[in-house]
Design a protein around this motif. Structure first.
Motif, PDB file in Angstrom:
ATOM      1  N   UNK A 147      -4.470  12.766   4.113  1.00 48.76           N
ATOM      2  CA  UNK A 147      -5.112  12.341   2.868  1.00 48.76           C
ATOM      3  C   UNK A 147      -4.076  12.190   1.748  1.00 48.76           C
ATOM      4  N   UNK A 148      -2.800  12.043   2.131  1.00 48.99           N
ATOM      5  CA  UNK A 148      -1.728  11.959   1.139  1.00 48.99           C
ATOM      6  C   UNK A 148      -0.759  10.846   1.517  1.00 48.99           C
ATOM      7  N   UNK A 149      -0.496   9.972   0.584  1.00 43.89           N
ATOM      8  CA  UNK A 149       0.504   8.917   0.759  1.00 43.89           C
ATOM      9  C   UNK A 149       1.816   9.376   0.139  1.00 43.89           C
ATOM     10  N   UNK A 191       4.749   7.012   4.168  1.00 42.81           N
ATOM     11  CA  UNK A 191       4.257   7.949   5.202  1.00 42.81           C
ATOM     12  C   UNK A 191       2.831   8.354   4.869  1.00 42.81           C
ATOM     13  N   UNK A 192       1.931   8.082   5.814  1.00 45.49           N
ATOM     14  CA  UNK A 192       0.528   8.451   5.634  1.00 45.49           C
ATOM     15  C   UNK A 192      -0.099   8.551   7.019  1.00 45.49           C
ATOM     16  N   UNK A 193       0.020   9.709   7.666  1.00 42.93           N
ATOM     17  CA  UNK A 193      -0.455   9.854   9.050  1.00 42.93           C
ATOM     18  C   UNK A 193      -1.912   9.423   9.208  1.00 42.93           C
ATOM     19  N   UNK A 194      -2.163   8.646  10.239  1.00 42.26           N
ATOM     20  CA  UNK A 194      -3.511   8.179  10.507  1.00 42.26           C
ATOM     21  C   UNK A 194      -3.890   6.913   9.777  1.00 42.26           C
ATOM     22  N   UNK A 198       2.748   4.688  12.611  1.00 40.86           N
ATOM     23  CA  UNK A 198       4.078   5.300  12.683  1.00 40.86           C
ATOM     24  C   UNK A 198       5.069   4.364  13.366  1.00 40.86           C
ATOM     25  N   UNK A 199       6.317   4.403  12.907  1.00 42.29           N
ATOM     26  CA  UNK A 199       7.381   3.669  13.564  1.00 42.29           C
ATOM     27  C   UNK A 199       7.357   2.172  13.351  1.00 42.29           C
ATOM     28  N   UNK A 200       6.572   1.699  12.395  1.00 35.31           N
ATOM     29  CA  UNK A 200       6.496   0.259  12.166  1.00 35.31           C
ATOM     30  C   UNK A 200       7.496  -0.164  11.099  1.00 35.31           C
ATOM     31  N   UNK A 236      -2.185  -3.934   1.885  1.00 36.02           N
ATOM     32  CA  UNK A 236      -2.282  -4.679   3.156  1.00 36.02           C
ATOM     33  C   UNK A 236      -1.043  -4.530   4.023  1.00 36.02           C
ATOM     34  N   UNK A 237       0.133  -4.451   3.398  1.00 33.71           N
ATOM     35  CA  UNK A 237       1.371  -4.276   4.164  1.00 33.71           C
ATOM     36  C   UNK A 237       1.420  -2.867   4.759  1.00 33.71           C
ATOM     37  N   UNK A 238       1.102  -1.860   3.933  1.00 33.21           N
ATOM     38  CA  UNK A 238       1.163  -0.476   4.398  1.00 33.21           C
ATOM     39  C   UNK A 238       0.203  -0.223   5.544  1.00 33.21           C
ATOM     40  N   UNK A 239      -1.011  -0.723   5.418  1.00 31.70           N
ATOM     41  CA  UNK A 239      -2.070  -0.417   6.377  1.00 31.70           C
ATOM     42  C   UNK A 239      -2.119  -1.399   7.539  1.00 31.70           C
TER      43      UNK A 239
END
Length: 264
Positions: A147-149, A191-194, A198-200, A236-239
């Protein structure tokens, strides 16, 4: 706000007068307030001692240490960030952590001195890296990681006139103070797990101005309409849901337009 401010050291310009609830840090660059009697030229930077400078350490608007012990400043910034997160785990929060280092003069705390193959600069970077690791571990421990970016980036390229103390831009041309890519183009981690795969890797354009707008949008807040806002929404880029909105970056030196980055 924890760390370097450098938008004005007088009370009306400090973080606590400009939207932040608290502040702990050095209010300008750590090479300012140089004391008489320190070595002349670059000698003070290449073999630095804390007594060569008189920079203050502030808690909100009060000076609590002068000169600041820059040997421990990186670890103390991390301590402050971890304590703040623990104290605000039950409500939304923003931590802005602009490290004072690796701006010259370079200092590392005792556990990191002489640990890097890259000399003092490497020691400083490894201590920052370890601090980021502590912060991420705290978020995981408290169950806040999904729940944290978290953003990690830099404001400019290497200060090449200081040689090994200034960093490297690799294959990019020039460094800090220039509008060549070595001065302006910075790698950035988000970094925002879920939420962020990851690794993109993306080669979409973004600027630090976009962090403001992106965070407002992700938090469900409105971008202020009563003033110019230069940032664009990079969600949109992040997600991984679409292309980035930014096609151009204009590079200024002062008020003079020096270059334009367009597309690839």
């Amino acid at each position: 706000c924890i760390g370097k401010w450098h938008l004005g050291h007088l009370p009306r310009f400090l973080p606590t007068r400009n939207g932040f609830d608290s502040y702990f840090g050095i209010p300008y660059s750590n090479d300012m307030d140089r004391l008489a009697g320190s070595p002349k030229g670059r000698a003070a930077f290449l073999a630095p001692k804390i007594e060569y400078w008189n920079v203050p350490l502030l808690r909100n608007e009060k000076t609590i240490e002068r000169p600041a012990d820059q040997r421990t400043i990186t670890s103390r910034y991390t301590d402050e960030a971890v304590a703040f997160i623990r104290g605000h785990r039950d409500r939304p929060f923003l931590v802005y952590l602009p490290h004072s280092l690796p701006h010259v003069p370079l200092f590392a705390s005792e556990p990191f001195q002489g640990t890097s193959a890259r000399g003092l600069y490497g020691d400083v970077v490894e201590e920052i890296d370890a601090g980021v690791g502590r912060i991420l571990a705290t978020l995981k421990e408290l169950g806040l990681d999904e729940n944290t970016l978290v953003w990690f980036t830099s404001d400019n390229g290497p200060w090449l006139i200081f040689g090994d103390h200034g960093g490297s831009a690799g294959l990019l041309r020039e460094g800090k103070g220039s509008t060549w890519e070595g001065g302006m183009r910075e790698p950035t981690l988000a970094w925002w797990p879920g939420r962020i795969p990851a690794g993109t890797l993306t080669r979409e354009l973004g600027t630090t101005m976009d962090i403001y707008t992106t965070c407002l949008k992700l938090a469900g807040a409105d971008v202020p309409a009563d003033r110019p806002v230069d940032g664009l929404d990079l969600a949109p880029v992040l997600l991984g849901t679409g292309r980035g909105p930014r096609q151009n970056v204009f590079y200024y030196r002062g008020t003079r337009l020096m270059a334009v980055r367009h597309g690839p």
